[in-house]
Design a protein around this motif. Structure first.
Motif, PDB file in Angstrom:
ATOM      1  N   ASP A   1       0.818  -1.220   0.000  1.00 24.33           N
ATOM      2  CA  ASP A   1       0.000   0.000   0.000  1.00 24.33           C
ATOM      3  C   ASP A   1       0.851   1.268   0.000  1.00 24.33           C
ATOM      4  O   ASP A   1       0.420   2.313  -0.480  1.00 24.33           O
TER       5      ASP A   1
ATOM      6  N   ARG B   1       1.220   3.672  -3.016  1.00 25.07           N
ATOM      7  CA  ARG B   1       0.256   4.731  -3.334  1.00 25.07           C
ATOM      8  C   ARG B   1       0.785   6.119  -2.938  1.00 25.07           C
ATOM      9  O   ARG B   1       0.353   7.124  -3.478  1.00 25.07           O
TER      10      ARG B   1
ATOM     11  N   ASP C   1      -3.952   0.502  -8.070  1.00 26.91           N
ATOM     12  CA  ASP C   1      -4.592  -0.571  -7.299  1.00 26.91           C
ATOM     13  C   ASP C   1      -4.378  -1.929  -7.966  1.00 26.91           C
ATOM     14  O   ASP C   1      -4.105  -2.923  -7.296  1.00 26.91           O
TER      15      ASP C   1
END
Length: 110
Positions: A6, A9, A32
């Motif tokens: 993550d 991002r 994603d």
């Protein structure tokens, strides 16, 4: 490969760090999808074939063909009229074969 990516991002321009195919995935599907592929299929080569789309198109044609809508179906699902014609011909042949087998089975069961 790390289980949780993550943090990618938070990169200002993640595409700068992606190579070849992953850069294409990013450009077409977003970060994603990149993260999902990297986490779920690490170190795996993935080939994207259009064969699945063709199978799905054939199923759609069989379901929606009314005997006179070849052009409409072809335009609707982005295929050639030839694919619509071939698919309906194959489906008709398959149904004919099933009917023939059933009638033969009935002959032997009498």
């Amino acid at each position: 490969m790390a289980n949780n990516l993550d943090w990618m991002r938070d990169l200002d321009e993640p595409e700068k760090y992606l190579d070849k195919d992953m850069k294409l995935v990013f450009e077409n599907c977003g970060i994603d999808t990149v993260i999902s592929l990297l986490e779920g299929l690490p170190s795996i080569n993935v080939y994207i074939s259009s064969a699945s789309v063709t199978k799905a198109q054939k199923a759609y044609i069989e379901k929606h063909f009314d005997g006179n809508n070849q052009k409409k179906l072809a335009l609707e699902i982005g295929c050639s009229e030839r694919l619509v014609f071939q698919t309906t011909k194959e489906a008709q042949k398959k149904r004919h074969e099933e009917v023939r087998k059933k009638s033969q089975a009935n002959l032997f069961n009498e």
